[in-house]
Design a protein around this motif. Structure first.
Motif, mmCIF file in Angstrom:
data_model
loop_
_atom_site.group_PDB
_atom_site.id
_atom_site.type_symbol
_atom_site.label_atom_id
_atom_site.label_comp_id
_atom_site.label_asym_id
_atom_site.label_seq_id
_atom_site.Cartn_x
_atom_site.Cartn_y
_atom_site.Cartn_z
ATOM 1 N N PRO A 359 0.808 -1.232 0.000
ATOM 2 C CA PRO A 359 0.000 0.000 0.000
ATOM 3 C C PRO A 359 0.834 1.272 0.000
ATOM 4 N N ARG A 365 -0.916 4.332 -5.551
ATOM 5 C CA ARG A 365 -1.725 5.549 -5.510
ATOM 6 C C ARG A 365 -1.617 6.387 -6.786
ATOM 7 N N ASP A 386 -13.010 -2.417 -1.554
ATOM 8 C CA ASP A 386 -12.147 -1.553 -0.744
ATOM 9 C C ASP A 386 -10.864 -1.218 -1.500
ATOM 10 N N ILE A 387 -10.260 -2.228 -2.133
ATOM 11 C CA ILE A 387 -9.038 -1.989 -2.901
ATOM 12 C C ILE A 387 -9.330 -1.082 -4.098
ATOM 13 N N ASN A 389 -11.615 1.176 -4.486
ATOM 14 C CA ASN A 389 -11.906 2.556 -4.119
ATOM 15 C C ASN A 389 -10.753 3.251 -3.390
ATOM 16 N N ASP A 390 -9.694 2.496 -3.074
ATOM 17 C CA ASP A 390 -8.542 3.076 -2.401
ATOM 18 C C ASP A 390 -7.637 3.742 -3.428
ATOM 19 N N SER A 391 -8.164 4.780 -4.039
ATOM 20 C CA SER A 391 -7.470 5.495 -5.102
ATOM 21 C C SER A 391 -7.987 6.925 -5.146
#
Length: 463
Positions: A359, A365, A386-387, A389-391
């Motif tokens: 991460p 990112r 979750d992965i 939307n982790d952007s």
């Protein structure tokens, strides 16, 4: 940055161009303003005839302009021809549909008599000259998807194209001229990025649209906000590609290769983060890695080439730094990860698959603008979302599943401007295109896109 054609397959500078000076820019802005005063009053039929003629001319020019595009930014010539053909399709679509898309609207389900009116309607009027700041990666399509609706709505256009595709930029101006558009309706501003602020602050320029980097978008949005002018921004993307247990894994993997490497991997809507359910992870990774490794990297003018060079030397350096950072933080390189042997000239990079990306890695990112894919393992749908939307980005997304409930969950919860189910993201003139979060705002294409640069005018008539 000089305005020049530099062949990315060889690194050779083929042509340089003198930037327009302040006087030339002023003349073109004035011409756009003068042209708007008349062009805005033309009938839809007249505009459609002009755009249809431009489409016909572009169709005739496909072989030649495709070679120009490939020479300037390096995409395989087969892809360049497809891009030009897509532009023809979009021009004809807007020529046929614009009048209906901008027809007067009556208030839906509303009785306006309690406002004192006998009738009320919404009438769409053009805004004026629109500044388009466009990128090099789809140097025809990015411009046409702005120009076709904007010109059909009655606006005029000022194109500030990327400095490494000047011949394509000049071709587009000439295309609309040959089609019979009045002087000033569509013009290219052959300038560097330093001229953008002055043009945008000019009171004769009504609005702006930009496709490009987040930094460029912030700059244009700041100036436009200061001037209180409308903008549409389409910025970066790091699109997730979810593969769930019921997916056709073979098709998902084969499509994933194309989704990641289209345009040499230099596409904002290319899938970049492949998030695979643990039940099918190994099967997908094996097929996907084999497909990426089998691609032919080479001369973009060769019909057999799958992946050409990156558009610039700095772009390749940026990509190499992202990969090196990920590997330094524990990621594994499943294929690629280096410059290909035997291609010492030009800015080539092997199709690459990374797993085990932490991460904290930059590529987790940041957008990788080149043929580098990151594959994640997810224990279930919740973790996959979750992965995904982790952007910071939210342009589009892809979901592979045969489960209708999973489709609806992804449509509800994915933070993106599009959800493509059992296929790869693609733009189409009938569908709105754009993103959320740091991928920008506003929409291009479809009825949504043509209305972005219109004044939605309320017309109220007393009883």
């Amino acid at each position: 940055m000089p305005i020049a054609t530099v062949n990315p397959a060889t690194g050779e500078t083929l042509r340089t161009f003198r930037p327009y000076g302040p006087d030339e820019v002023e003349q073109r802005v004035a011409a756009a303003d003068r042209a708007f005063r008349h062009y805005r009053t033309t009938a839809f039929g007249e505009r459609a005839a002009l755009l249809g003629r431009a489409a016909d001319l572009l169709e005739e020019d496909v072989p030649d302009i495709a070679r120009t595009v490939t020479t300037e930014m390096g995409k395989p010539v087969t892809a360049a021809r497809a891009e030009a053909a897509k532009c023809v399709k979009a021009m004809r679509w807007y020529a046929h549909n614009a009048e209906a898309l901008l027809a007067d609207e009556r208030p839906a389900g509303a009785d306006v008599r309690d406002s004192g009116a006998s009738t009320a309607r919404v009438h769409y009027r053009p805004l004026g000259p629109v500044l388009a700041v466009m990128p090099w990666n789809f140097p025809l399509w990015q411009v046409v998807r702005f120009a076709a609706p904007a010109l059909m709505a009655g606006n005029t256009g000022l194109l500030k194209h990327a400095s490494n595709v000047p011949q394509t930029a000049l071709y587009l101006e000439d295309l609309f001229r040959r089609a019979g558009y009045p002087d000033g309706v569509f013009q290219t501003l052959l300038t560097g990025s330093g001229a953008v602020e002055g043009v945008l602050r000019d009171p004769r320029v009504a609005a702006a649209t930009l496709t490009g980097s987040e930094a460029a978008g912030r700059s244009v949005a700041a100036v436009a906000g200061d001037e209180v002018k409308k903008t549409v921004l389409e910025l970066g993307g790091s699109d997730p590609y979810l593969v769930l247990p019921s997916a056709d894994v073979e098709r998902a993997a084969a499509t994933a290769v194309t989704a990641r490497t289209q345009n040499n991997g230099q596409s904002c809507i290319a899938a970049k983060r492949f998030i695979v359910h643990t039940d099918v992870y190994d099967a997908f990774l094996e097929r996907f890695t084999a497909g990426m490794a089998a691609l032919t990297v080479g001369d973009p003018m060769d019909e057999a080439t799958d992946v050409g060079p990156l558009a610039s030397e700095s772009g390749r350096v940026d990509l190499e730094e992202l990969v090196a950072d990920a590997v330094g933080r524990g990621a594994s390189v499943r294929c690629g990860g280096r410059r290909p042997e035997g291609l010492d000239r030009g800015w080539f990079y092997e199709p690459t698959v990374l797993t085990g990306v932490a991460p904290g890695a930059r590529i987790h990112r940041e957008e990788a603008f080149g043929p580098v894919a990151v594959v994640y393992r997810a224990g279930g749908l919740d973790e996959a979302l979750d992965i995904a939307n982790d952007s910071p980005f939210g342009l589009s997304s892809n979901v592979w599943t045969r489960d209708a409930s999973e489709v609806e969950r992804c449509v509800r919860d994915l933070e993106a401007g599009g959800v493509f189910v059992n296929g790869m993201t693609a733009s189409h003139p009938a569908l709105p295109f754009g993103g959320v979060k740091r991928s920008g705002y506003g929409r291009e294409l479809s009825g949504h896109g043509i209305k972005e640069f219109c004044n939605a005018t309320t017309v109220w008539q007393a009883a």
